[in-house]
Design an enzyme around this catalytic site. Structure first.
Site, PDB file in Angstrom:
ATOM      1  CG  HIS A 246      32.303 -48.480   8.291  1.00 55.91           C
ATOM      2  ND1 HIS A 246      32.203 -49.843   8.109  1.00 55.91           N
ATOM      3  CD2 HIS A 246      32.669 -48.316   9.574  1.00 55.91           C
ATOM      4  CE1 HIS A 246      32.498 -50.468   9.235  1.00 55.91           C
ATOM      5  NE2 HIS A 246      32.779 -49.561  10.147  1.00 55.91           N
TER       6      HIS A 246
ATOM      7  CD  GLU B 139      36.063 -48.353   8.995  1.00 53.99           C
ATOM      8  OE1 GLU B 139      36.485 -47.852  10.039  1.00 53.99           O
ATOM      9  OE2 GLU B 139      35.905 -49.578   8.879  1.00 53.99           O
TER      10      GLU B 139
HETATM   11  N1  BES Z   1      34.546 -49.861  13.911  1.00 54.23           N
HETATM   12  C1  BES Z   1      35.974 -49.934  13.842  1.00 54.23           C
HETATM   13  C2  BES Z   1      36.581 -48.770  14.538  1.00 54.23           C
HETATM   14  C3  BES Z   1      37.046 -48.925  15.916  1.00 54.23           C
HETATM   15  C4  BES Z   1      37.290 -50.127  16.516  1.00 54.23           C
HETATM   16  C5  BES Z   1      37.320 -47.763  16.592  1.00 54.23           C
HETATM   17  C6  BES Z   1      37.759 -50.165  17.791  1.00 54.23           C
HETATM   18  C7  BES Z   1      37.791 -47.802  17.873  1.00 54.23           C
HETATM   19  C8  BES Z   1      38.014 -49.022  18.481  1.00 54.23           C
HETATM   20  C9  BES Z   1      36.415 -49.857  12.409  1.00 54.23           C
HETATM   21  O1  BES Z   1      35.500 -50.399  11.523  1.00 54.23           O
HETATM   22  C10 BES Z   1      37.709 -50.614  12.248  1.00 54.23           C
HETATM   23  O2  BES Z   1      37.747 -51.795  12.430  1.00 54.23           O
HETATM   24  N2  BES Z   1      38.775 -49.912  11.934  1.00 54.23           N
HETATM   25  C11 BES Z   1      40.060 -50.519  11.750  1.00 54.23           C
HETATM   26  C12 BES Z   1      41.042 -49.498  11.253  1.00 54.23           C
HETATM   27  C13 BES Z   1      40.850 -49.080   9.819  1.00 54.23           C
HETATM   28  C14 BES Z   1      41.840 -48.007   9.480  1.00 54.23           C
HETATM   29  C15 BES Z   1      40.953 -50.256   8.872  1.00 54.23           C
HETATM   30  C16 BES Z   1      40.620 -50.987  13.080  1.00 54.23           C
HETATM   31  O3  BES Z   1      40.391 -50.338  14.083  1.00 54.23           O
HETATM   32  O4  BES Z   1      41.296 -52.014  13.088  1.00 54.23           O
HETATM   33 ZN    ZN Z   2      33.625 -49.964  12.021  1.00 56.56          ZN
END
Ligand code: BES
Ligand code: ZN
Length: 537
Positions: free
Chosen positions: A297, A341
């Site tokens: 992303h 994302e």
């Molecule tokens: N890079 C994170 C993903 C992540 C964070 C995976 C911590 C595992 C542990 C991603 O950009 C993110 O912040 N994702 C959101 C969820 C998404 C559905 C909006 C999150 O984890 O809060």
């Molecule tokens: Zn991320």
């Protein structure tokens, strides 16, 4: 000439190793591959050869962390020039997209920009929360309360009505999850709702449907770690139309016990249905019926420049795409930079849903790279085989996990599995049954003693102390993490670009097992028909 021979031999033995997963960590004699392959020193001859650059050992050799870092500096400059972020819907994202697009086009790619609708959300200023009655009081922004991300804006003064609370340690609150929780709710009041059981969007939309003018959701308080303030989200699809604040458990309890409470709340945010973009490009060469996808992303959160999350994955992917532009893959390699994302996996979800059945079936693997340069890193591989966390990926995902593992072993670097938690863009590929895998070096989770022994770095500290914050800048990158994870990305991508046999075999085996199960089922049905009706009825 001898080079070509050794490539075939090395690749051949690696195919064997990855498919049986018996590849041992290289010992002191692990420099078997010779200087030609050894990482660290530039080797322009290797990287200029269209054949060698695209091989599982050539590509990592040519993908240098210093070059990925140059691209990260570009993304940092873009953020700095655009209010400090690269968030979807804002100029910093557009500039990031233009940068990736131009770089790809210069390398000879035809780039597809895919627009899709999403709901942009930006906090404009701090919120307000005051008691008007029975006693005037003011509450402190980001101490007592904050916004639920994706709240609608609003300014409300109204009496407060608690909704089906279940206070106390160990509670199993279902506050606001059912429509009946709001029976008799006075229209125009502020709903005081407790976290628990269902997601925030359900609670807030139920409140809105019952005529609430605003909502405060306070933390659940069932355990000590669910009492304070957290950054939580309603999700991109929230349609309540009313402001929603998040508050600490203690404040929620106090408000629920105050007779005649009237509050004034303000959510000073922008929420707007608009559009943003994915960027997709693929190698000119390679079988279009056997596509290997790699994605990252490109958007950051609103709060910062997003250099580790996810400039790191985006920049490494871009560097790899440039290197692969001249290569000779057997399969088509398709690169995706996802938008929005951080607003809820919106871009990757849109992409996957827009595929025809034929297009979907042609995608043999999806590799995800989200945060691969964490400053206090661990080397995490998505747990495709379910061996660490139980949940398995679709058939073929275990083979992808093994490929990444094989590379870490080859380099003598430690690694471990990480849970498939649907927090990044592989989620929709999983839903469609497409084999996936990927790398991650850690976010807000705390590094254990054991992990500090394994990787170095600081135990008791987050893998990324700047996760989703303003300080996620170019200082928030560990170059060694970027190097080894970028190399592992290059290895697996190159491998699959030459052959997806390891995946195909696993899918075939799974289909056979399923067929076996069907046969058994059919047998038992036939048996039941023959003998059975007496026994079953
Ligand atoms: N890079 C994170 C993903 C992540 C964070 C995976 C911590 C595992 C542990 C991603 O950009 C993110 O912040 N994702 C959101 C969820 C998404 C559905 C909006 C999150 O984890 O809060
Ligand atoms: Zn991320």
């Amino acid at each position: 000439m001898t080079h070509k021979y050794s490539v075939r031999r090395v690749v051949g033995s690696l195919v064997l190793a990855a498919s049986t997963s018996t590849l041992a960590a290289p010992g002191p004699e692990g420099a078997d591959f010779g200087d030609f392959w050894s990482p660290g020193k530039p080797n322009p001859a290797l990287c200029k050869s269209p054949i060698l650059v695209g091989t599982p050992l050539g590509l990592p050799r040519c993908l240098e962390a210093s070059n990925v870092m140059r691209r990260l500096n570009q993304l940092q400059d873009i953020a700095t020039l655009n209010d400090g972020n690269r968030a979807a819907g804002l100029p910093g994202y557009q500039a990031s997209l233009d940068y990736v697009k131009k770089t790809l086009e210069r390398a000879g790619y035809q780039v597809r920009v895919q627009p899709f609708p999403f709901t942009a959300y930006f906090p404009k200023g701090p919120g307000t929360l005051q008691a008007l009655a029975p006693q005037p009081a003011s509450y402190v922004w980001e101490e007592d309360f904050n916004y639920l991300s994706q709240t609608d804006p609003g300014d409300v003064s109204a009496p407060v009505v608690a909704v089906d609370l279940a206070l106390g340690a160990g509670n199993a609150s279902t506050s606001g999850c059912e429509v009946e929780d709001f029976a008799g709710f006075p229209s125009g009041a502020i709903a005081l709702v407790q976290r628990g059981s269902c997601n925030f969007e359900v609670k807030a939309e139920n409140a809105a449907a019952a005529g609430a003018a605003g909502v405060i959701i306070f933390n659940q308080g069932n355990t000590e770690d669910r009492k304070g303030l957290e950054n939580v989200t309603l999700g991109d699809t929230y349609e309540g139309g009313i402001p929603v604040l998040f508050a600490t458990y203690d404040n929620g309890v106090a408000w629920s016990q105050t007779a005649g409470l009237q509050l004034h709340l303000v959510a000073d945010v922008i929420r707007e249905k608009t559009q943003t973009f994915n960027l997709v490009a693929e190698t000119r060469r390679g079988n279009p019926k056997n596509v290997v996808m790699a994605g990252a992303h490109l958007d950051s959160v609103f709060e910062g420049p997003g250099i580790n999350d996810n400039g790191s994955g985006s920049a490494a992917l871009l560097e790899m795409a440039v290197l692969l532009s001249k290569a000779h893959p057997q399969n088509k390699v398709r690169f995706a930079w996802w938008g929005a994302e951080e607003s809820g996996l919106v871009g990757s979800t849109f992409y996957v849903n827009s595929l025809s059945e034929t297009e979907r079936q042609r995608i043999k693997a999806y590799l995800n790279f989200d945060m691969i340069g964490s400053p206090n890193f661990g080397n995490f591989i998505y747990d495709g085989d379910g061996s660490s966390f139980g949940l398995q990926g679709p058939p073929g995902s275990a083979a992808i996990e093994r490929l990444f593992e094989a590379y870490f072993k080859l380099r003598g670097e430690p690694f471990e599995g990480t849970q498939i938690d649907f927090r990044s863009d592989y989620a929709q590929f999983f839903e469609l049954g497409i084999p996936f895998g990927g790398l991650f070096t850690g976010a807000e989770d705390i590094k254990s003693e054991e992990q500090a022994q394994k990787y170095g770095g600081a135990a008791g500290q987050p893998f990324d102390p700047c996760y989703h914050q303003g300080c996620d800048n170019t200082a928030n990158i560990d170059l060694n993490a970027l190097e080894i994870n970028g190399d592992a990305m290059a290895f697996a991508t190159s491998w699959l670009s030459l052959s997806t046999k390891v995946i195909d075999d696993e899918i075939a085996a799974a289909a056979k097992a399923a067929e076996g199960a069907t046969t058994l089922r059919q047998q038992s049905v036939r048996q039941a028909e023959r003998w059975g009706n007496h026994y079953i009825k």
